[in-house]
Structure formats: structure tokens, C-alpha cells
Enzyme design. Structure first.
Site, PDB file in Angstrom:
ATOM      1  N   SER A 138     -40.886  75.063 -32.417  1.00  0.00           N
ATOM      2  CA  SER A 138     -40.619  76.070 -31.374  1.00  0.00           C
ATOM      3  C   SER A 138     -40.105  77.335 -32.047  1.00  0.00           C
ATOM      4  O   SER A 138     -39.573  77.283 -33.162  1.00  0.00           O
ATOM      5  CB  SER A 138     -39.543  75.530 -30.426  1.00  0.00           C
ATOM      6  OG  SER A 138     -39.052  76.551 -29.588  1.00  0.00           O
ATOM      7  N   TYR A 148     -31.121  71.654 -29.787  1.00  0.00           N
ATOM      8  CA  TYR A 148     -32.587  71.820 -29.671  1.00  0.00           C
ATOM      9  C   TYR A 148     -33.090  72.697 -30.825  1.00  0.00           C
ATOM     10  O   TYR A 148     -34.069  72.357 -31.484  1.00  0.00           O
ATOM     11  CB  TYR A 148     -32.948  72.426 -28.308  1.00  0.00           C
ATOM     12  CG  TYR A 148     -34.437  72.604 -28.102  1.00  0.00           C
ATOM     13  CD1 TYR A 148     -35.245  71.508 -27.795  1.00  0.00           C
ATOM     14  CD2 TYR A 148     -35.039  73.852 -28.224  1.00  0.00           C
ATOM     15  CE1 TYR A 148     -36.619  71.660 -27.617  1.00  0.00           C
ATOM     16  CE2 TYR A 148     -36.401  74.015 -28.043  1.00  0.00           C
ATOM     17  CZ  TYR A 148     -37.186  72.919 -27.744  1.00  0.00           C
ATOM     18  OH  TYR A 148     -38.545  73.072 -27.571  1.00  0.00           O
TER      19      TYR A 148
END
Ligand SMILES: NC(=O)c1ccc[n+]([C@@H]2O[C@H](COP(=O)([O-])OP(=O)(O)OC[C@H]3O[C@@H](n4cnc5c(N)ncnc54)[C@H](OP(=O)(O)O)[C@@H]3O)[C@@H](O)[C@H]2O)c1
Length: 256
Positions: A138, A148
Site C-alpha cells: 500500500s 497497518y
């Protein structure tokens, strides 16, 4: 016909990658937790594309689920030529005061399962003289948005390391770093995608197409869209103090 195993293939980016690989006449093994949704996607793809579609329901947050996927990957009689590690989710909580089980599940799905499946799949690919690893990270890998970001940074660095160590083997490793994509990702963690301008979103079809093209061309890092490539360039040279200044719980985008 070559076979691809795709984790998180029931929705969003993973389902789109499955469709596009099927269109290129690759047989598929689809992995996710929901057996019903896997059957639905498999049936739909099987009706449209002339390929074999196998389903492998598995919870990658659990050791047993990940081991079953690894067992399929080491089966030399039914070789897997492309492993797509796509399953993932937002934490939907702050680390401080958050549920530790959710933290561990996220680590297991986005780090441990990626490590284990690559470890299982690559020796066979090297022995056969060809194959590909496609890991989905990401843009968050370059930011400081909680665990994350840390998991996605791990995926990115891990894949770059793999690419370096696989040089000359015929096996490629590619990591994709998408920005915002309309999938089920945000609604699952109560994030309103409407808070960002529509122009900030890249279609899942485009992410999948650029990812597959990246694999075909042996690219190591793929950042879909010119706009996000520019942002990635800026993030790489920005002082980390500035990157940290735009991170933190208040920037999570969650409602409430
Ligand atoms: N959407 C974005 O803006 C965006 C941006 C950058 C990167 N990404 C990354 O792209 C990847 C795909 O996300 P998406 O946006 O397509 O999200 P999505 O639509 O929510 O799809 C997630 C997929 O992962 C599967 N999954 C979740 N937990 C799992 C588990 N424990 N075991 C096995 N499968 C599991 C889900 O199926 P089940 O629920 O049935 O298990 C589903 O198929 C993720 O790695 C995500 O971090 C997304």
C-alpha cells in the site's frame, strides 16, 4: 495452462486480479474465509472464462488456515506458477487501547501468511526455473499510520529483498503499492470513503491491470497511477518528521 493462487479473492483488488488472470487463460486457486463467496466468484469466472477454478477456504489469521494454503503451494504435481498475496484489511482501531487479538490477526494475515506462503511457493518455482510472486502492499508503507503502515512497509521491503535474492532464477517478485481504491476495505472498518475527493481513488481494475503488467515485465515495485507515483516520490524525500506530523489516530479517517 499455468495456475495462480490468489488470497483475498472474493472482493476488491483480489477478485479483479482473478478475473484479469482468468481472461489471460490462467487456472485459478481462490483463497478467502467465506466459502460461499468463494464458490460464487469461482462459478461466475468459470462460466465466462475457459479456465479451471479451485476454491480453498482458509482463514489466514490462523496457523492452520495458512498451513493448508502452504500445503497446496508445495504440491509439485499441481504446480502454482504465480502466488498473489492480496488478503488484508484495515485495523479499524488505534494500537494504544486497541484489541490485541485484532492486532495479532492483522499481523498474521498481512505479514506471517505472506512470509509463509512465499517460503512454501518459491523453492518449487526456482526448481522449475520460473514463476512469480505478487504481493499487495500500500502507499501506507511510506507513511506512519499505525501498525497497518508497519505491516505494509514490511511487505514492501520483504518483496524487494526477495527480488534481489531471486535474480537469475527465472522467478520474479513484485510488490504493488496502491493508493485509495473503492472496495469493501473502508466500509469494513467504518471509514467513510466520501471524505476524500473521488479523483483520489483508482479503480480496482486499473490496480489489477498495472499489477499484472508489472509481473509480466519483471518490475519490482509498482505504484498504480501517475498521481500516486508522484506522491510516493514526495514521501520518499520528505523529512520523516513531516510524515509523522500527518499521521496518528485523528488521521485514521474513521467515523466518530
Ligand atoms: N482499498 C484500498 O484503498 C487499498 C489501498 C491499498 C492497499 N490495499 C490492500 O489491498 C488488499 C486487498 O484489499 P481490498 O481493498 O480489495 O479489500 P476487500 O475488498 O475488503 O477484500 C479483502 C479480501 O481479503 C480477504 N480476507 C480478509 N481477511 C482474511 C483472512 N483472515 N483470511 C483470508 N482472507 C481474508 C477477504 O475475504 P473474506 O472476508 O471472505 O476472508 C477479501 O477477499 C489488502 O491487502 C489491502 O491492505 C487496499
Amino acid at each position: 495452462m499455468a495456475t495462480a493462487l490468489i488470497t483475498g479473492a472474493t472482493s476488491g483488488i483480489g477478485r479483479e486480479i482473478a478475473w484479469q488472470l482468468a481472461a489471460e487463460r490462467m487456472n485459478l486457486i481462490l483463497v478467502a474465509r467465506s466459502a460461499d463467496r468463494l464458490e460464487e466468484v469461482a462459478e461466475h469466472i468459470g462460466q465466462v472464462a475457459d479456465v479451471e477454478v479451485e476454491v480453498l477456504p482458509a482463514d489466514l489469521s490462523q496457523a492452520e488456515g495458512t498451513l493448508r494454503v502452504c500445503e497446496r503451494l508445495i504440491d509439485d504435481e499441481r504446480p502454482v506458477g504465480l502466488l498473489v498475496n492480496n488478503a488484508g484489511f484495515g485495523l479499524g482501531q488505534d494500537f494504544v487501547g486497541g484489541d490485541i487479538e485484532r492486532e495479532l490477526n492483522a499481523l498474521n494475515v498481512m505479514v506471517r501468511a505472506v512470509l509463509m506462503t512465499c517460503h512454501a511457493a518459491i523453492p518449487g518455482m526456482v526448481a522449475r526455473g520460473g514463476g512469480g510472486i505478487l504481493n499487495i502492499a500500500s502507499m501506507a508503507a511510506l507513511t506512519a499510520q499505525g501498525t497497518y503502515s508497519a505491516h505494509k512497509a514490511w511487505v514492501r521491503t520483504f518483496t524487494e529483498g526477495l527480488a534481489a535474492s531471486l535474480k537469475g532464477t527465472g522467478v520474479n517478485a513484485t510488490v504493488v503499492c496502491p493508493g485509495l481504491v473503492h472496495t469493501e476495505f473502508h466500509e469494513k472498518v467504518d471509514v467513510d470513503p466520501g471524505q476524500w475527493p473521488e479523483s483520489a481513488f483508482i479503480p480496482a481494475e486499473r490496480v489489477a491491470a498495472e499489477a499484472i503488467e508489472g509481473v509480466r515485465r519483471g518490475k519490482v515495485v509498482v505504484t498504480p497511477s501517475r498521481r500516486y507515483r508522484a506522491l510516493a516520490g514526495a514521501l520518499k524525500v520528505a523529512p520523516r518528521s513531516l510524515v509523522r506530523a500527518v499521521a496518528g489516530p485523528e488521521r485514521s479517517g474513521r467515523r466518530g
